[in-house]
Enzyme design. Structure first.
Site, PDB file in Angstrom:
ATOM      1  N   LYS A 173       2.437  -4.611  -1.210  1.00 33.10           N
ATOM      2  CA  LYS A 173       3.486  -5.494  -1.865  1.00 33.10           C
ATOM      3  C   LYS A 173       3.663  -6.982  -1.402  1.00 33.10           C
ATOM      4  CE  LYS A 173       7.134  -2.152  -2.173  1.00 33.10           C
ATOM      5  NZ  LYS A 173       8.354  -1.824  -1.385  1.00 33.10           N
ATOM      6  N   GLY A 220      -0.763  -1.403  12.024  1.00 29.79           N
ATOM      7  CA  GLY A 220      -0.877  -0.563  10.877  1.00 29.79           C
ATOM      8  C   GLY A 220      -2.134  -0.174  10.078  1.00 29.79           C
ATOM      9  N   GLY A 278       5.608  -4.012  12.548  1.00 29.85           N
ATOM     10  CA  GLY A 278       6.857  -4.782  12.210  1.00 29.85           C
ATOM     11  C   GLY A 278       7.075  -5.935  13.210  1.00 29.85           C
TER      12      GLY A 278
HETATM   13  P1  AMP Z   1       1.146  -2.428   3.074  1.00 29.86           P
HETATM   14  O1  AMP Z   1       2.020  -1.114   3.848  1.00 29.86           O
HETATM   15  O2  AMP Z   1       2.009  -3.089   2.238  1.00 29.86           O
HETATM   16  O3  AMP Z   1       0.140  -3.207   4.101  1.00 29.86           O
HETATM   17  O4  AMP Z   1       0.064  -1.662   2.196  1.00 29.86           O
HETATM   18  C1  AMP Z   1      -1.172  -0.918   2.478  1.00 29.86           C
HETATM   19  C2  AMP Z   1      -1.316   0.159   1.513  1.00 29.86           C
HETATM   20  O5  AMP Z   1      -1.573  -0.666   0.094  1.00 29.86           O
HETATM   21  C3  AMP Z   1      -2.487   1.084   1.821  1.00 29.86           C
HETATM   22  O6  AMP Z   1      -2.151   2.239   1.596  1.00 29.86           O
HETATM   23  C4  AMP Z   1      -3.300   0.911   0.505  1.00 29.86           C
HETATM   24  O7  AMP Z   1      -3.947   2.011  -0.224  1.00 29.86           O
HETATM   25  C5  AMP Z   1      -2.413   0.251  -0.788  1.00 29.86           C
HETATM   26  N1  AMP Z   1      -3.041  -0.764  -1.506  1.00 29.86           N
HETATM   27  C6  AMP Z   1      -4.129  -1.682  -1.093  1.00 29.86           C
HETATM   28  N2  AMP Z   1      -4.783  -2.307  -2.440  1.00 29.86           N
HETATM   29  C7  AMP Z   1      -3.992  -1.564  -3.441  1.00 29.86           C
HETATM   30  C8  AMP Z   1      -3.843  -1.606  -4.885  1.00 29.86           C
HETATM   31  N3  AMP Z   1      -4.901  -2.670  -5.248  1.00 29.86           N
HETATM   32  N4  AMP Z   1      -3.547  -0.973  -5.463  1.00 29.86           N
HETATM   33  C9  AMP Z   1      -2.367   0.089  -4.988  1.00 29.86           C
HETATM   34  N5  AMP Z   1      -2.294   0.236  -3.658  1.00 29.86           N
HETATM   35  C10 AMP Z   1      -3.137  -0.637  -2.777  1.00 29.86           C
END
Ligand code: AMP
Length: 403
Positions: free
Chosen positions: A205, A361, A384
């Site tokens: 996100k 993370g 965080g």
């Molecule tokens: P975050 O917790 O925001 O750092 O997101 C990490 C997660 O984002 C991981 O579990 C990834 O599998 C997911 N992710 C990364 N790239 C994509 C993508 N293109 N579409 C969907 N999920 C994604």
């Protein structure tokens, strides 16, 4: 920085806030003990000085995850699960108190002898902990003559045991080794970055990373954007992104970031292409596409070869690298290549003298998955807390010690 090296703990009882919030399997076995291992140097130093140690921590979110009948799941969230392993790692028996502020708990801590360690029960069984209740913090403070904070993972929270408690230890409070090294490494990037400084942001996100990106625009020479959040930038510029991840309410913000980066002379790199899939599944059919032209019904799940080439080139020339968030769905083998190639580029740059900090993370999980943990400069334990630090926020747990 005031660390435990500035003090001698002989005959002192040190109350140490640690982060024993470890992952457990269904049988309550610890599946990753790195947080406990991270606290050992601090505990050992105090014991070697001839002091005793009272450990306090949280485990999970027991008041948010109640049992079906609305009561606390003590069996699941007890820190007793960590006692045997901590004892084994330290080579001494760690005592345990069933409650963190009961008469029995104070009896145990009062009678602790030099060289002994006591672990208190989960602080979050009391709502006062997360509320930052001063009365609760004062009670906890009676467990020690000295307060040590070694829990970087909760440093961004103004909880009773992480921040409020510090005021009851004037002149007798400091950072533990883990907390000090987390802060020193974060400062290397935030305040003393050698140029070129490249920040790599990925993950699902934009909304989670927006404040960091805004803060880093005026500090970093390059900001690389990958992962699911990249597609919001392409949609904002009028591209077709098929079924890729998007935050519709962040389209304007994405355009503002692009403009801001231009205005500040920060090189914002978006991935030109993707590995696309016909469903979010490890066995999905795959293809490649330009990111402004992803066919309907398909979604980008990893960065493509052009993106990898462009990103690797910039990373190889960097002297300071901050990485937070994967470039794709690295948990599925078909979509791990981009994240792996970026990790390799960071490892190569590090071997040539660059400083690389991997922010907790998922990026840390990816680095471990690829077996490259020893090829980067530092892997942070505090997800965080690290993010908030790079957003430019003052961390309450840090301020409380420094005040
Ligand atoms: P975050 O917790 O925001 O750092 O997101 C990490 C997660 O984002 C991981 O579990 C990834 O599998 C997911 N992710 C990364 N790239 C994509 C993508 N293109 N579409 C969907 N999920 C994604």
């Amino acid at each position: 920085m005031i660390t435990i090296d500035n003090f001698n703990f002989s005959k002192q009882r040190a109350l140490v806030r640690v982060d024993f919030n470890v992952p457990l399997d269904k049988q309550y076995n610890i599946t990753d003990d790195s947080r406990i291992k991270g606290a050992l140097p601090t505990i050992k130093k105090i014991l070697a000085d001839g002091g005793s140690v009272v450990l306090m921590s949280h485990l999970g979110r027991p008041l948010k995850k109640l049992k079906e009948d609305g009561t606390i799941d003590f069996k699941k969230f007890t820190l007793r699960h960590t006692v045997k392993h901590t004892s084994d790692l330290l080579g001494i028996e760690v005592k345990f108190s069933d409650d963190c502020i009961s008469a029995e708990a104070f009896n145990l801590s009062k009678n602790l002898k030099p060289g002994e360690v006591l672990l208190l029960e989960n602080l979050r069984f009391y709502k006062e902990e997360e509320k930052g209740d001063e009365g609760f913090a004062e009670k906890l403070s009676k467990h020690g003559d000295f307060y040590v904070n070694d829990a970087f993972g909760t440093a961004h929270r103004a909880h009773a045991s992480t921040a409020i408690i510090a005021k009851f230890f004037p002149g007798k409070k400091c950072f533990g080794y883990l907390m000090a090294s987390e802060l020193e490494n974060a400062e290397k990037v935030m305040s003393h970055a050698q140029q070129p400084f490249t920040a790599i942001m990925g993950g699902a996100k934009v909304s989670d990373k927006i404040l960091i990106i805004e803060n880093l625009i005026s500090k970093a020479d390059n900001i690389i954007i990958g992962g699911g959040m990249a597609y919001t930038f392409f949609k904002a510029q009028g591209g077709n992104i098929g079924n890729s991840l998007v935050e519709e309410d962040k389209l304007d913000l994405a355009l503002q970031i692009i403009e801001k980066a231009k205005a500040k002379g920060c090189n914002l790199l978006l991935p030109p292409d993707s590995v696309i899939a016909d469903k979010f599944d490890k066995d999905a059919n795959t293809n490649t596409a330009e990111n402004n032209n992803i066919p309907t019904g398909w979604m980008g799940l990893d960065i493509g070869s052009k993106a990898i080439a462009a990103f690797v080139e910039v990373i190889q020339k960097s002297k300071t690298i901050l990485w937070n968030g994967p470039m794709g769905v690295f948990e599925m083998p078909k979509f791990e290549n981009g994240t792996r190639k970026i990790a390799e580029a960071i490892a190569t740059a590090t071997s040539k003298g660059a400083y690389s900090l991997i922010g907790g993370g998922d990026s840390a999980a990816a680095i471990h998955q690829f077996g490259m943990a020893d090829k980067v400069s530092y892997i942070s334990t505090g997800g965080g807390a690290l993010l908030e630090y790079f957003e430019g926020k003052v961390l309450p747990g840090v301020k409380a010690i420094e005040e």
